[in-house]
Design a protein around this motif. Sequence first.
Motif, short mmCIF file in Angstrom:
data_model
loop_
_atom_site.label_atom_id
_atom_site.label_comp_id
_atom_site.label_asym_id
_atom_site.label_seq_id
_atom_site.Cartn_x
_atom_site.Cartn_y
_atom_site.Cartn_z
N ASP A 31 30.16 45.62 34.74
CA ASP A 31 29.40 45.33 35.96
C ASP A 31 28.08 46.10 35.97
N TYR A 62 44.21 47.18 41.32
CA TYR A 62 43.75 47.94 40.16
C TYR A 62 42.47 48.68 40.56
N HIS A 110 35.58 44.59 30.74
CA HIS A 110 36.82 44.03 31.29
C HIS A 110 36.68 42.52 31.36
N ARG A 153 43.88 32.12 41.11
CA ARG A 153 43.95 33.54 41.46
C ARG A 153 42.77 33.91 42.34
N SER A 184 40.79 37.24 43.81
CA SER A 184 40.67 38.69 43.79
C SER A 184 39.72 39.13 44.90
N ARG A 222 33.69 47.79 46.13
CA ARG A 222 32.89 48.63 45.21
C ARG A 222 32.18 49.71 46.01
#
Length: 189
Positions: A100, A142, A154, A174, A176, A180
């Motif tokens: 990121d 996570y 990742h 999915r 998420s 942050r």
Amino acid sequence: MGKRVGGGEGKSASGFYAPPPRRRQSVRGGTEESVNLKPGVSMFGAIHKYRETEKSHWSKESHEILQRVRDMAFPPGVPQLTQVHVLDLDKAGYIKPHIDSVKFCGCTIAGLSLLSSSVMRLAGEHNPQDWLNLLLERRSLYILRGPARYEFTHEILKDEESFFDGRKIHRERRISVICRNLPVSCDSS
Ligand SMILES: O=C(O)CCC(=O)C(=O)O
């Protein structure tokens, strides 16, 4: 889920996938289109077959859950992004290896995995042969920080590549929900 902001050509609306200014990206380009979802192509084509939004208003129940995530992931007083990133990945969607952007995101990424389990792979930015898979169980949290945040890419594996300990992990749609902290907060956390 709120306003859909994803899907812009060549760019993630959140900007999280812009290349880190001081780090080389491992992401390769490429575009794909989804059938039901608005075509989503992040910068450098990191995410495929997805929708995304950034959300700051939540129901009381969701707010309480997010507060638990924030309390677990960030030390008190660490400035966080108020907008929460919500990523809706199609069953056939996946996320290519990336780090990121340090311009938009601080030293910690905390993600709740909803609807489906998946496999996240961390691989050394400079030694991609050094990798490990993490099983992201449905409804698990996570937290990526330290070397996992800065020194490893990742990715979320495709359904057909999703194995953990030799066991097939069936990937469905999915969602998420990702919190942050701000880049400026990293030295203090
Ligand atoms: O969907 C996820 O949990 C991973 C999202 C991601 O790759 C990121 O936020 O950088």
